[in-house]
Design a protein around this motif. Structure first.
Motif, PDB file in Angstrom:
ATOM      1  N   THR A 142      12.779 -18.809 -27.236  1.00 10.81           N
ATOM      2  CA  THR A 142      13.774 -18.286 -26.293  1.00 10.81           C
ATOM      3  C   THR A 142      14.975 -17.671 -26.981  1.00 10.81           C
ATOM      4  O   THR A 142      15.370 -16.534 -26.659  1.00 10.81           O
ATOM      5  CB  THR A 142      14.208 -19.381 -25.294  1.00 10.81           C
ATOM      6  OG1 THR A 142      13.061 -19.818 -24.562  1.00 10.81           O
ATOM      7  CG2 THR A 142      15.232 -18.835 -24.321  1.00 10.81           C
ATOM      8  N   PRO A 143      15.623 -18.351 -27.949  1.00 15.47           N
ATOM      9  CA  PRO A 143      16.770 -17.716 -28.606  1.00 15.47           C
ATOM     10  C   PRO A 143      16.409 -16.462 -29.394  1.00 15.47           C
ATOM     11  O   PRO A 143      17.175 -15.498 -29.417  1.00 15.47           O
ATOM     12  CB  PRO A 143      17.325 -18.811 -29.514  1.00 15.47           C
ATOM     13  CG  PRO A 143      16.247 -19.818 -29.638  1.00 15.47           C
ATOM     14  CD  PRO A 143      15.451 -19.749 -28.383  1.00 15.47           C
ATOM     15  N   VAL A 163       6.750 -14.064 -23.961  1.00 14.69           N
ATOM     16  CA  VAL A 163       7.404 -12.752 -23.899  1.00 14.69           C
ATOM     17  C   VAL A 163       7.308 -12.098 -22.525  1.00 14.69           C
ATOM     18  O   VAL A 163       8.085 -11.193 -22.219  1.00 14.69           O
ATOM     19  CB  VAL A 163       6.826 -11.782 -24.964  1.00 14.69           C
ATOM     20  CG1 VAL A 163       7.015 -12.342 -26.363  1.00 14.69           C
ATOM     21  CG2 VAL A 163       5.366 -11.486 -24.721  1.00 14.69           C
ATOM     22  N   LEU A 164       6.377 -12.577 -21.700  1.00 13.70           N
ATOM     23  CA  LEU A 164       6.143 -11.925 -20.411  1.00 13.70           C
ATOM     24  C   LEU A 164       7.407 -11.814 -19.549  1.00 13.70           C
ATOM     25  O   LEU A 164       7.680 -10.730 -19.002  1.00 13.70           O
ATOM     26  CB  LEU A 164       5.032 -12.650 -19.651  1.00 13.70           C
ATOM     27  CG  LEU A 164       4.449 -11.928 -18.427  1.00 13.70           C
ATOM     28  CD1 LEU A 164       3.928 -10.538 -18.808  1.00 13.70           C
ATOM     29  CD2 LEU A 164       3.326 -12.767 -17.808  1.00 13.70           C
ATOM     30  N   PRO A 165       8.219 -12.882 -19.393  1.00 14.88           N
ATOM     31  CA  PRO A 165       9.435 -12.737 -18.576  1.00 14.88           C
ATOM     32  C   PRO A 165      10.404 -11.688 -19.121  1.00 14.88           C
ATOM     33  O   PRO A 165      11.066 -10.987 -18.352  1.00 14.88           O
ATOM     34  CB  PRO A 165      10.058 -14.134 -18.617  1.00 14.88           C
ATOM     35  CG  PRO A 165       8.938 -15.053 -18.941  1.00 14.88           C
ATOM     36  CD  PRO A 165       8.043 -14.265 -19.852  1.00 14.88           C
ATOM     37  N   PHE A 166      10.493 -11.569 -20.446  1.00 12.99           N
ATOM     38  CA  PHE A 166      11.395 -10.591 -21.062  1.00 12.99           C
ATOM     39  C   PHE A 166      10.864  -9.169 -20.856  1.00 12.99           C
ATOM     40  O   PHE A 166      11.645  -8.233 -20.689  1.00 12.99           O
ATOM     41  CB  PHE A 166      11.548 -10.885 -22.556  1.00 12.99           C
ATOM     42  CG  PHE A 166      12.337 -12.120 -22.854  1.00 12.99           C
ATOM     43  CD1 PHE A 166      13.705 -12.052 -23.100  1.00 12.99           C
ATOM     44  CD2 PHE A 166      11.724 -13.369 -22.890  1.00 12.99           C
ATOM     45  CE1 PHE A 166      14.447 -13.187 -23.369  1.00 12.99           C
ATOM     46  CE2 PHE A 166      12.453 -14.520 -23.158  1.00 12.99           C
ATOM     47  CZ  PHE A 166      13.819 -14.428 -23.397  1.00 12.99           C
ATOM     48  N   ILE A 167       9.543  -9.020 -20.872  1.00 18.92           N
ATOM     49  CA  ILE A 167       8.938  -7.712 -20.608  1.00 18.92           C
ATOM     50  C   ILE A 167       9.151  -7.324 -19.152  1.00 18.92           C
ATOM     51  O   ILE A 167       9.525  -6.194 -18.838  1.00 18.92           O
ATOM     52  CB  ILE A 167       7.443  -7.730 -20.963  1.00 18.92           C
ATOM     53  CG1 ILE A 167       7.245  -7.901 -22.475  1.00 18.92           C
ATOM     54  CG2 ILE A 167       6.754  -6.439 -20.494  1.00 18.92           C
ATOM     55  CD1 ILE A 167       5.802  -8.134 -22.876  1.00 18.92           C
ATOM     56  N   GLN A 168       8.932  -8.284 -18.271  1.00 19.35           N
ATOM     57  CA  GLN A 168       9.081  -8.019 -16.840  1.00 19.35           C
ATOM     58  C   GLN A 168      10.517  -7.685 -16.457  1.00 19.35           C
ATOM     59  O   GLN A 168      10.753  -6.940 -15.506  1.00 19.35           O
ATOM     60  CB  GLN A 168       8.575  -9.218 -16.036  1.00 19.35           C
ATOM     61  CG  GLN A 168       7.062  -9.413 -16.126  1.00 19.35           C
ATOM     62  CD  GLN A 168       6.588 -10.716 -15.508  1.00 19.35           C
ATOM     63  OE1 GLN A 168       7.343 -11.681 -15.414  1.00 19.35           O
ATOM     64  NE2 GLN A 168       5.322 -10.763 -15.106  1.00 19.35           N
ATOM     65  N   SER A 169      11.481  -8.220 -17.214  1.00 12.82           N
ATOM     66  CA  SER A 169      12.890  -7.916 -16.943  1.00 12.82           C
ATOM     67  C   SER A 169      13.308  -6.559 -17.492  1.00 12.82           C
ATOM     68  O   SER A 169      14.405  -6.086 -17.214  1.00 12.82           O
ATOM     69  CB  SER A 169      13.785  -9.003 -17.550  1.00 12.82           C
ATOM     70  OG  SER A 169      13.778  -8.930 -18.968  1.00 12.82           O
ATOM     71  N   GLY A 170      12.436  -5.943 -18.304  1.00 10.69           N
ATOM     72  CA  GLY A 170      12.740  -4.632 -18.875  1.00 10.69           C
ATOM     73  C   GLY A 170      13.584  -4.673 -20.124  1.00 10.69           C
ATOM     74  O   GLY A 170      14.011  -3.628 -20.622  1.00 10.69           O
ATOM     75  N   LYS A 171      13.808  -5.869 -20.683  1.00 18.44           N
ATOM     76  CA  LYS A 171      14.672  -5.995 -21.863  1.00 18.44           C
ATOM     77  C   LYS A 171      13.905  -5.946 -23.179  1.00 18.44           C
ATOM     78  O   LYS A 171      14.473  -5.681 -24.227  1.00 18.44           O
ATOM     79  CB  LYS A 171      15.471  -7.300 -21.779  1.00 18.44           C
ATOM     80  CG  LYS A 171      16.438  -7.346 -20.604  1.00 18.44           C
ATOM     81  CD  LYS A 171      17.153  -8.680 -20.545  1.00 18.44           C
ATOM     82  CE  LYS A 171      18.120  -8.732 -19.363  1.00 18.44           C
ATOM     83  NZ  LYS A 171      18.804 -10.048 -19.265  1.00 18.44           N
ATOM     84  N   VAL A 172      12.603  -6.204 -23.109  1.00 17.00           N
ATOM     85  CA  VAL A 172      11.753  -6.201 -24.296  1.00 17.00           C
ATOM     86  C   VAL A 172      10.551  -5.307 -24.017  1.00 17.00           C
ATOM     87  O   VAL A 172      10.009  -5.312 -22.912  1.00 17.00           O
ATOM     88  CB  VAL A 172      11.300  -7.641 -24.644  1.00 17.00           C
ATOM     89  CG1 VAL A 172      10.131  -7.629 -25.617  1.00 17.00           C
ATOM     90  CG2 VAL A 172      12.452  -8.440 -25.220  1.00 17.00           C
TER      91      VAL A 172
END
Length: 277
Positions: A142-143, A163-172
């Motif tokens: 997470t960090p 990584v899926l939540p970060f991809i879905q948020s558009g940040k990664v």
């Protein structure tokens, strides 16, 4: 994985199946607890990626990884993804390789510490691609993914559920997936092999073992019932949502998988002179 299996096995067996979390020591504490448990089939251990790497990362372990356990079943695998931040100029694997080959340590990457799955995945990548990147260790996924999203890091390898939540948020932004096939969750993302680094595959995996000495007929019963659980539509649905590829199969197949993983990570750890933190 443990809770998911325990819930379904409790229904199947009509008796409680309790999950006993024993964190610490890079999974060594929990693994040792099962290594010394009675070989009666009542105690199972969920093993993961570190099981195959720890024998080479630590000078000594309080158990023999190859002799203290009997494989039951490989439950599932979560492919690793090579990711960057959404604003990065690194669009493709070719971009990454070109920049990394032009100058050693020109790119950095986050890991969950020396010997972690995302560290070893990148060490394997460096070995296959003939490049050198700079590791920035963190205390967990997470960090490191938070800093990657913020632009403090260039790259990371991590398991799809992380990584899926970060991809879905558009940040990664994903660059490539380290799997034999593309993921149904993001079919537009190429595999690492397709993108130019042939035969590179790494996954975060989970499986079940028991202490050595459990009678063969009990191992077969556990294998049969866990395969039943893995085939349940509810379990398959949860796996699909999290980007986990279900496996199953026989104890012999799981043993062959563990042996292959141990051989691979022994090579990478020894060549890279990597030790656990």
């Amino acid at each position: 994985m443990g809770r998911l299996a325990a819930n379904q096995l409790s229904k199947l067996w009509k008796q409680p199946v309790v999950v006993d979390n024993k964190p610490g020591g890079g999974t060594v504490i929990g693994t040792q607890a099962v290594a010394t448990a009675a070989p009666d089939g009542y105690t199972l251990l969920v093993i993961q990626f570190p099981f195959a790497a720890n024998p080479w990362l630590y000078k000594s372990l309080p158990y023999d990884s190859e002799k203290a356990f009997a494989p039951v079943v490989l439950a599932g695998r979560s492919p690793m993804l090579l990711v960057t931040n959404a604003r990065s100029q690194l669009k493709t694997l070719g971009d990454v390789l070109s920049k990394a080959r032009a100058r050693p340590d020109a790119l950095n990457y986050g890991s969950s510490g020396a010997g972690s799955s995302n560290h070893l995945a990148m060490a394997y990548f460096e070995e296959m691609a003939g490049v050198q990147l700079m590791q920035v260790p963190y205390k967990g996924s997470t960090p490191l993914l938070t800093d990657l999203a913020g632009g403090q890091l260039d790259l990371a390898f991590d398991a799809l559920p992380h990584v899926l939540p970060f991809i879905q948020s558009g940040k990664v932004r994903p660059i490539a997936i380290a799997n034999a096939k593309r993921s149904p969750l993001m079919p537009e993302i190429p595999t690492v092999s397709e993108a130019g680094l042939r035969n590179y595959e790494v996954s975060s995996w989970h499986g079940f073992v028991v202490p050595s000495g459990v009678p063969a007929e009990v191992v077969e019963r556990l294998n049969r019932d866990l395969n039943t659980v893995l085939a349940m539509p509810e379990v398959q649905r949860i796996f699909e949502q999290q980007g986990v590829v279900p496996d199953g199969g026989s104890p012999a197949q799981f043993k062959a998988f563990i042996d292959a993983q141990m051989a691979l990570w022994k090579k990478i750890v020894v060549q890279g002179r990597i030790t656990a933190e």
